[in-house]
Scaffold this motif. Structure first.
Motif, PDB file in Angstrom:
ATOM      1  N   VAL B 158      28.205 130.175  73.881  1.00 26.66           N
ATOM      2  CA  VAL B 158      26.940 130.255  74.613  1.00 26.66           C
ATOM      3  C   VAL B 158      26.186 131.485  74.104  1.00 26.66           C
ATOM      4  CG1 VAL B 158      27.803 131.642  76.570  1.00 26.66           C
ATOM      5  CG2 VAL B 158      25.884 130.073  76.909  1.00 26.66           C
ATOM      6  N   TYR B 159      24.857 131.399  74.046  1.00 29.90           N
ATOM      7  CA  TYR B 159      24.092 132.519  73.497  1.00 29.90           C
ATOM      8  C   TYR B 159      22.669 132.519  74.039  1.00 29.90           C
ATOM      9  CZ  TYR B 159      21.968 128.897  70.625  1.00 29.90           C
ATOM     10  OH  TYR B 159      21.307 127.760  70.229  1.00 29.90           O
ATOM     11  N   HIS B 160      21.994 133.624  73.835  1.00 30.95           N
ATOM     12  CA  HIS B 160      20.541 133.630  74.013  1.00 30.95           C
ATOM     13  C   HIS B 160      19.921 134.464  72.898  1.00 30.95           C
ATOM     14  CE1 HIS B 160      20.803 137.669  75.956  1.00 30.95           C
ATOM     15  NE2 HIS B 160      19.556 137.765  75.516  1.00 30.95           N
ATOM     16  N   VAL B 161      18.703 134.122  72.551  1.00 26.47           N
ATOM     17  CA  VAL B 161      17.962 134.852  71.513  1.00 26.47           C
ATOM     18  C   VAL B 161      16.551 135.123  72.023  1.00 26.47           C
ATOM     19  CG1 VAL B 161      17.197 134.878  69.100  1.00 26.47           C
ATOM     20  CG2 VAL B 161      19.193 133.529  69.738  1.00 26.47           C
ATOM     21  N   GLU B 162      16.143 136.380  71.967  1.00 24.74           N
ATOM     22  CA  GLU B 162      14.754 136.734  72.300  1.00 24.74           C
ATOM     23  C   GLU B 162      14.039 137.047  70.993  1.00 24.74           C
ATOM     24  OE1 GLU B 162      14.314 139.934  75.242  1.00 24.74           O
ATOM     25  OE2 GLU B 162      16.406 139.530  75.720  1.00 24.74           O
ATOM     26  N   THR B 163      12.931 136.367  70.756  1.00 27.04           N
ATOM     27  CA  THR B 163      12.214 136.546  69.495  1.00 27.04           C
ATOM     28  C   THR B 163      10.733 136.797  69.759  1.00 27.04           C
ATOM     29  OG1 THR B 163      13.686 134.908  68.512  1.00 27.04           O
ATOM     30  CG2 THR B 163      11.725 135.458  67.249  1.00 27.04           C
ATOM     31  N   THR B 164      10.138 137.649  68.960  1.00 29.59           N
ATOM     32  CA  THR B 164       8.677 137.764  68.933  1.00 29.59           C
ATOM     33  C   THR B 164       8.220 137.484  67.513  1.00 29.59           C
ATOM     34  OG1 THR B 164       8.610 139.355  70.740  1.00 29.59           O
ATOM     35  CG2 THR B 164       6.686 139.289  69.292  1.00 29.59           C
ATOM     36  N   LYS B 165       7.304 136.512  67.378  1.00 33.60           N
ATOM     37  CA  LYS B 165       6.776 136.119  66.063  1.00 33.60           C
ATOM     38  C   LYS B 165       5.301 136.503  65.975  1.00 33.60           C
ATOM     39  CE  LYS B 165       7.576 131.899  64.636  1.00 33.60           C
ATOM     40  NZ  LYS B 165       7.774 130.422  64.604  1.00 33.60           N
ATOM     41  N   HIS B 166       4.961 137.170  64.901  1.00 31.59           N
ATOM     42  CA  HIS B 166       3.549 137.506  64.660  1.00 31.59           C
ATOM     43  C   HIS B 166       3.085 136.756  63.426  1.00 31.59           C
ATOM     44  CE1 HIS B 166       3.819 140.989  67.402  1.00 31.59           C
ATOM     45  NE2 HIS B 166       5.010 141.200  66.847  1.00 31.59           N
ATOM     46  N   PHE B 167       1.855 136.254  63.483  1.00 31.60           N
ATOM     47  CA  PHE B 167       1.244 135.596  62.324  1.00 31.60           C
ATOM     48  C   PHE B 167      -0.149 136.171  62.152  1.00 31.60           C
ATOM     49  CE2 PHE B 167      -1.699 132.417  60.662  1.00 31.60           C
ATOM     50  CZ  PHE B 167      -1.054 132.024  59.498  1.00 31.60           C
ATOM     51  N   CYS B 168      -0.452 136.602  60.934  1.00 33.17           N
ATOM     52  CA  CYS B 168      -1.780 137.154  60.668  1.00 33.17           C
ATOM     53  C   CYS B 168      -2.223 136.652  59.298  1.00 33.17           C
ATOM     54  CB  CYS B 168      -1.683 138.684  60.663  1.00 33.17           C
ATOM     55  SG  CYS B 168      -3.259 139.516  60.469  1.00 33.17           S
ATOM     56  N   SER B 169      -3.492 136.264  59.169  1.00 31.73           N
ATOM     57  CA  SER B 169      -3.953 135.728  57.886  1.00 31.73           C
ATOM     58  C   SER B 169      -5.247 136.399  57.436  1.00 31.73           C
ATOM     59  CB  SER B 169      -4.173 134.214  57.993  1.00 31.73           C
ATOM     60  OG  SER B 169      -5.380 133.951  58.667  1.00 31.73           O
ATOM     61  N   THR B 170      -5.550 136.242  56.165  1.00 28.72           N
ATOM     62  CA  THR B 170      -6.807 136.797  55.629  1.00 28.72           C
ATOM     63  C   THR B 170      -8.014 136.057  56.192  1.00 28.72           C
ATOM     64  OG1 THR B 170      -6.478 135.356  53.722  1.00 28.72           O
ATOM     65  CG2 THR B 170      -5.902 137.671  53.430  1.00 28.72           C
ATOM     66  N   GLU B 171      -7.777 134.912  56.845  1.00 30.86           N
ATOM     67  CA  GLU B 171      -8.896 134.174  57.451  1.00 30.86           C
ATOM     68  C   GLU B 171      -9.214 134.676  58.859  1.00 30.86           C
ATOM     69  OE1 GLU B 171      -7.343 130.225  57.159  1.00 30.86           O
ATOM     70  OE2 GLU B 171      -8.071 129.948  55.116  1.00 30.86           O
ATOM     71  N   GLY B 172      -8.431 135.659  59.348  1.00 33.10           N
ATOM     72  CA  GLY B 172      -8.728 136.265  60.652  1.00 33.10           C
ATOM     73  C   GLY B 172      -7.817 135.822  61.784  1.00 33.10           C
ATOM     74  N   ALA B 173      -6.829 134.984  61.507  1.00 37.58           N
ATOM     75  CA  ALA B 173      -5.902 134.576  62.573  1.00 37.58           C
ATOM     76  C   ALA B 173      -4.969 135.728  62.923  1.00 37.58           C
ATOM     77  CB  ALA B 173      -5.088 133.375  62.122  1.00 37.58           C
ATOM     78  N   LEU B 174      -4.660 135.867  64.205  1.00 41.77           N
ATOM     79  CA  LEU B 174      -3.680 136.858  64.648  1.00 41.77           C
ATOM     80  C   LEU B 174      -3.000 136.279  65.892  1.00 41.77           C
ATOM     81  CD1 LEU B 174      -2.354 139.617  64.360  1.00 41.77           C
ATOM     82  CD2 LEU B 174      -4.203 140.582  65.714  1.00 41.77           C
ATOM     83  N   ILE B 175      -1.820 135.748  65.693  1.00 40.55           N
ATOM     84  CA  ILE B 175      -1.131 135.040  66.780  1.00 40.55           C
ATOM     85  C   ILE B 175       0.227 135.692  67.017  1.00 40.55           C
ATOM     86  CG2 ILE B 175      -0.163 132.821  67.520  1.00 40.55           C
ATOM     87  CD1 ILE B 175      -2.138 131.509  65.479  1.00 40.55           C
ATOM     88  N   THR B 176       0.506 135.994  68.272  1.00 40.88           N
ATOM     89  CA  THR B 176       1.825 136.503  68.648  1.00 40.88           C
ATOM     90  C   THR B 176       2.448 135.516  69.629  1.00 40.88           C
ATOM     91  OG1 THR B 176       1.158 138.798  68.311  1.00 40.88           O
ATOM     92  CG2 THR B 176       3.064 138.415  69.732  1.00 40.88           C
ATOM     93  N   GLN B 177       3.681 135.116  69.352  1.00 35.46           N
ATOM     94  CA  GLN B 177       4.376 134.194  70.248  1.00 35.46           C
ATOM     95  C   GLN B 177       5.720 134.805  70.626  1.00 35.46           C
ATOM     96  OE1 GLN B 177       3.692 129.768  69.212  1.00 35.46           O
ATOM     97  NE2 GLN B 177       3.330 130.719  67.241  1.00 35.46           N
ATOM     98  N   ASP B 178       5.941 135.002  71.932  1.00 37.75           N
ATOM     99  CA  ASP B 178       7.237 135.480  72.441  1.00 37.75           C
ATOM    100  C   ASP B 178       8.054 134.259  72.833  1.00 37.75           C
ATOM    101  OD1 ASP B 178       6.448 138.183  72.280  1.00 37.75           O
ATOM    102  OD2 ASP B 178       5.412 138.015  74.208  1.00 37.75           O
ATOM    103  N   ILE B 179       9.301 134.221  72.396  1.00 36.24           N
ATOM    104  CA  ILE B 179      10.132 133.036  72.646  1.00 36.24           C
ATOM    105  C   ILE B 179      11.498 133.477  73.162  1.00 36.24           C
ATOM    106  CG2 ILE B 179      11.238 131.022  71.565  1.00 36.24           C
ATOM    107  CD1 ILE B 179       8.925 131.416  69.359  1.00 36.24           C
ATOM    108  N   LEU B 180      11.938 132.843  74.238  1.00 39.77           N
ATOM    109  CA  LEU B 180      13.320 133.023  74.706  1.00 39.77           C
ATOM    110  C   LEU B 180      14.032 131.689  74.521  1.00 39.77           C
ATOM    111  CD1 LEU B 180      15.634 134.514  76.182  1.00 39.77           C
ATOM    112  CD2 LEU B 180      14.622 133.759  78.337  1.00 39.77           C
ATOM    113  N   ARG B 181      15.193 131.747  73.894  1.00 37.58           N
ATOM    114  CA  ARG B 181      15.949 130.516  73.657  1.00 37.58           C
ATOM    115  C   ARG B 181      17.374 130.701  74.181  1.00 37.58           C
ATOM    116  NH1 ARG B 181      15.595 130.245  68.146  1.00 37.58           N
ATOM    117  NH2 ARG B 181      17.815 130.492  67.931  1.00 37.58           N
ATOM    118  N   VAL B 182      17.875 129.697  74.863  1.00 36.98           N
ATOM    119  CA  VAL B 182      19.269 129.724  75.327  1.00 36.98           C
ATOM    120  C   VAL B 182      19.972 128.499  74.771  1.00 36.98           C
ATOM    121  CG1 VAL B 182      18.760 130.972  77.467  1.00 36.98           C
ATOM    122  CG2 VAL B 182      18.642 128.476  77.459  1.00 36.98           C
ATOM    123  N   GLY B 183      21.284 128.597  74.571  1.00 36.08           N
ATOM    124  CA  GLY B 183      21.976 127.422  74.048  1.00 36.08           C
ATOM    125  C   GLY B 183      23.460 127.646  73.894  1.00 36.08           C
ATOM    126  N   GLY B 184      24.101 126.631  73.387  1.00 32.98           N
ATOM    127  CA  GLY B 184      25.537 126.708  73.174  1.00 32.98           C
ATOM    128  C   GLY B 184      26.075 125.369  72.720  1.00 32.98           C
TER     129      GLY B 184
END
Lengths: 492, 491
Positions: B158-184
């Protein structure tokens, strides 16, 4: 903190200071992969883009892990942060983890010095520095120049991988720093007719040094089959003798034989090797393979040899710090030995075979993965037959299959498997070799029947590997039986 | 900064914007950067004894650059919070240099997307249980299952993972996604009279511990152990041959994955994956019939109620394209494929929001999302109704292992469990059973698709694709389906 030995030393000294810690292992790896990818795209009917270099990439990762043993409970923490504070945190967390567990009754010890001398396998400094990009682009360009017909497509990649490892444990095992490098060109050439792939071939070229890599060898190999215009769209359903080409033998061994020869998989019941439930001196009942028993014909002798100077699977040390060495696994058809890491070797009261490697979801060797047993260069002893002699020797319906695909077991721990002819193959009729289209049928087989049906082995060895594998296979053409061509379209 | 504690790094997004300016200064026509920072914690037990407790933390940077008409990609791990900017700059410089190194090849074009600036927080109700509780959880599960007759090996993680993903582009996008995942997962191996049978079931969700409670893992584990025991004590090998096959949702998950989802990926359709994952047999059949009129299949990543918690649900992909629904087969007719911005531009299609990488250190590739067969609104809503007119056939349950050709035309998919069907009723348990067919003929043979109450979605934790190989989490499923194919009984 960029020097790997310094990271290991810091982790080891910090962990040893912790109260109640009996044993410690510190491990750090740094991996660099550079890859040039070639593609041919057909976006709309009749249009073709390429072959062209679609992408050049370099991936670099590093990870450190610390393993502490407290009263037979093993706690682990891995991180890619390398500051002293982060390493202290890693030690604290590993200790915390060990204290959260009850003692593991199966744990005996971390790896102990084996007394073996490591083989000298100098890495390629060019690959190690991660500056192979321009060479790889040149290789892609040379390979694509061989595509001289509009109907031919070329795809695949040419890559280099460098894995640097440093580790030590409190039993006196240590690697001050080892680096293994390898390079692989894996290319597929296919003849296209409208929406259909009518012929397909694959070629591999691999080595430990980039100077020995020639993507054109892989491309020419792929084109040998990819250029053909097969006469047959399929082969009649039924049982066949087969002459597997080296790439098909590698596929079969990678998916059906190597996993079965791993002691951890035997322990968990995922190996088809004949075994008994046997009580160990500790009283624990485990699956014990029947060493000395026949699992193949006398023509089959298989070794695992990590010491070959130019082979891509060669490793100086395993990831438990043990110098690697050559092992005979199957000799004249008899099971002699299986691959093991120290945990399972200790559990079975055997010497570890220095086969514990940390492979995972990224190229190279990863601190965040626990050691598990893998082959390095799996070698089949060549026979004395030429390709033509193998064809002559085969009686009854025979297929020559250069490359198979998705050769997977029907169930975990079973001998049965399903596969497909990924490349153009050949139906042998009255001594004549008739090309058959790729993906023409499904294959049902049984690895035990295949090994026990090996009639003759080719004399020429080829180096093969498989998708995403870190192992190499030194294998010849093999004549055997027990392959059944299935044609699910029978339902018509 | 969290990184000092050995956990997630707090990323200053202004550094990402600055890095994109640097990419342009170096000559990139387009560039994007992804940063992913995570902490994880898990425990694994065997036969009632905790065998390992592992935690991890790290941060990776991945940069794509288009320059001189080709892609360059560079990724690197971050050694500490102070080293982040240096790693970022190194990756930018290397990615642009790599792109320029291939400038003699044809130019890559990208379909347009609207740049988005958003921060999406993780949605969950309950935080994961602590480490001690995780250890007890897996110990208790494996102790209970090991105690069952014939079970020689019981494993659970059994496990959990906390992740924060950032995406930024030269076209002006700036997206941050926080994700919590549980599983086993749970695995039981039964052994009797020299015979062994293994049964494995993974579980997981994007969300908090509320999902683990909902799954009722203790009961799930006992079912896994019991089925493993029954397979070794009472199941028989089926007779091979062409027959009526009824497939449950937990078999359809792998079926739709292999014969619809993968061949719907445009990189395969166009031939770009031909050396690795393979091609797609239906390349030029859009608008043509490839299945019976009862069959509709989609990929839908949108955060709807029926997708909640599933791995294929997200807001934006790794090119900053919003999640969406793509219809692959509608009433038997082949419709649309999953596209990246590049394959969309080449094919005159729109990007599908399906470009995902296992993590920031690897390059995004086209991936399934929540890919499934849709239920028939008017279809039968129970298994009994679905099989009432089946005189003889096989019912396939929990999927096991696929083997499929590189065009996804001929396939075999095995199941951990299957049952005989006789005169409209479920009969004896079968082992070592596989379904073999050709994709178009099998899909055209589908004569009954179950109603909404038979529809289920499942998690696939380990889909392999790409070079270097990437293992992706996604979701697949469908309703009960009745068709015709070959049944294979094996060793």
């Amino acid at each position: 903190m960029e020097q790997l030995p310094e990271v290991v030393e810091t982790l080891l000294s910090l962990a040893k200071r912790e109260r109640g810690v009996d044993q410690v292992e510190a491990y750090v790896s740094r991996n660099t992969m550079t890859s040039a990818r070639v593609e041919t795209l057909r976006p709309t009917k009749g249009t073709k883009v390429g072959p062209f270099g679609q992408q050049l990439m370099t991936l670099q990762n590093w990870e450190a892990s610390v393993k502490v043993v407290i009263n037979k409970a093993v706690g682990v923490f891995s991180t890619n942060y390398m500051t002293k504070a982060a390493l202290q945190r890693a030690v604290d967390m590993a200790v915390r983890n060990a204290r959260a567990m009850a003692p593991d009754p199966d744990f005996v010890s971390l790896a102990k010095p084996s007394g073996k001398t490591p083989t000298s396998l100098p890495p390629d400094q060019h690959i190690l520095k991660g500056d192979a990009g321009p060479t790889l682009v040149d290789q892609v360009e040379a390979a694509t120049a061989l595509i001289d017909e509009k109907d031919l497509d070329l795809a695949g990649s040419v890559m280099t991988v460098a894995a640097e490892v440093c580790m030590a444990n409190t039993n006196g095992v240590s690697i001050d720093g080892t680096a293994d490098t390898f390079t692989v060109a894996a290319l597929t050439a296919e003849r296209i007719d409208g929406p259909n792939v009518i012929s397909s071939g694959v070629g591999w070229s691999s080595s430990r040094k980039i100077k020995d890599l020639d993507a054109c060898i892989a491309a020419k190999d792929a084109l040998e089959w990819g250029r053909l215009k097969p006469e047959l769209k399929t082969a009649p359903p039924g049982d066949y003798n087969v002459i597997l080409g080296p790439y098909a033998v590698a596929d079969l061994f990678d998916n059906m034989l190597s996993p079965a020869l791993s002691l951890d998989r035997i322990y968990y019941g995922w190996s088809w090797l004949p075994s008994d439930m046997t009580a160990l001196p500790s009283g624990k009942k485990v699956r014990m393979p029947k060493f000395g028993g026949k699992i193949a014909t006398e023509a089959v002798t298989i070794t695992d040899d990590p010491t070959m100077k130019t082979a891509m699977g060669s490793r100086t040390y395993d990831d438990e710090g043990l110098p690697t060495y050559r092992k005979t696994l199957i000799e004249n058809g008899e099971l002699k030995q299986v691959l093991s890491s120290s945990y399972y070797a200790n559990l079975y009261s055997k010497e570890p075979t220095a086969s514990g490697f940390r492979y995972g979801l990224r190229p190279g060797r990863l601190a965040s993965c626990e050691p598990s047993s893998y082959p390095t260069n799996l070698c089949m002893k060549p026979g004395d037959r030429s390709y033509e002699e193998l064809i002559e020797e085969s009686k009854g319906p025979t297929l020559v299959i250069p490359r198979t695909w998705y050769t997977y077991p029907t169930r975990y721990g079973g001998t049965g498997f399903s596969s497909s002819n990924r490349s153009t193959c050949f139906l042998i009729e009255k001594g004549k070799s008739i090309p058959v289209a790729p993906n023409a049928f499904k294959i049902s087989g049984d690895v035990s029947k295949f090994l026990n049906g090996v009639q003759a082995v080719g004399k020429d060895i080829k180096v093969a590997t498989t998708w995403a594998a870190a192992s190499a296979f030194m294998v010849p053409y093999v004549l055997s039986s027990g392959y059944r061509v299935e044609e699910p379209q029978e339902q018509k | 900064m969290a990184g000092k504690e050995g956990g997630k790094l707090d990323i200053e997004t202004s550094l990402l914007t600055r890095a994109m300016e640097l990419a342009q200064e170096l000559g990139a026509k387009y560039s994007d950067v992804r940063v992913e920072t995570y902490v994880s914690e898990g425990a694994m037990a065997e036969n009632g004894v905790c065998k390992s407790v592992a935690k991890g933390a790290g941060t990776s940077v991945g940069v794509r650059a288009l320059a001189g008409g080709s892609w360059g990609f560079a990724s690197m791990d971050v050694p500490d919070e102070h080293g982040f900017k240096g790693v970022l700059d190194d990756c930018i410089a290397r990615a642009v240099r790599h792109a320029k190194a291939q400038s003699k090849f044809p130019e890559v074009k990208l379909a347009k997307v609207k740049p988005v600036r958003k921060h999406l927080k993780a949605e969950f109700e309950k935080v994961p249980i602590d480490l001690d509780a995780k250890v007890r959880f897996v110990q208790d599960i494996t102790k209970a299952t090991k105690s069952m007759e014939t079970i020689v090996m019981s494993l659970s993680e059994v496990y959990h993972v906390e992740t924060t993903k950032h995406f930024c582009s030269t076209e002006g996008a700036l997206i941050t996604q926080d994700i919590l995942r549980v599983g086993g997962d749970i695995l039981c191996n039964a052994h009797q009279s020299g015979q062994s049978q293994t049964y494995y079931k993974p579980y997981g969700a994007i969300g908090g511990w509320e999902f683990i409670e909902k799954f009722d893992i203790e009961s799930m584990a006992l079912r896994v152990a019991n089925m493993s025991r029954r397979l070794v004590t009472e199941a028989k090998v089926p007779k091979s041959g062409l027959t009526t096959v009824v497939t449950k949702p937990n078999f359809n998950m792998l079926k739709v994955h292999e014969i619809v989802g993968h061949p719907a990926e445009a990189d395969r359709v166009l031939g770009g994956e031909s050396a690795w994952a393979g091609r797609a047999w239906w390349r030029e059949l859009r608008g043509k019939r490839v299945a019976s009129e009862h069959v509709t299949a989609v990929s839908d990543a949108r955060p709807m109620e029926c997708h909640k918690g599933f791995y294929g649900t997200f807001a934006y992909d790794d090119e900053g394209v919003p999640a969406q629904r793509v219809v692959h087969i509608q009433n038997g007719i082949l419709k649309d494929f999953l596209h990246s911005r590049q394959t969309a531009a080449l094919s005159g299609a729109r990007p599908s929001g399906a470009m995902r990488a296992t993590h920031a250190g690897l390059v995004p590739i086209i991936r399934m999302t929540n890919t499934y067969f849709e239920a028939d609104k008017h279809g039968p809503n129970t298994l009994e109704e679905c099989i009432e007119d089946v005189k003889e056939g096989v019912l396939f349950g929990h999927q096991s292992i696929p083997s499929i050709d590189s065009r996804r035309f001929r396939f075999q998919i095995s199941a951990y469990e299957a049952w005989e069907i006789k005169n409209g009723e479920v009969g004896d348990l079968l082992k070592n059973t596989a379904l073999m067919g050709t994709t178009p003929e099998y899909l055209k043979s589908i004569r009954t698709v179950g109603g909404p109450k038979t529809w289920e979605l499942f998690q696939i934790p380990n889909c392999g694709k790409g070079d270097p190989m990437q293992i992706m989490k996604l979701s697949n499923g469908g309703p009960i389906m009745v068709g015709k194919a070959c049944v294979q009984g094996g060793a």
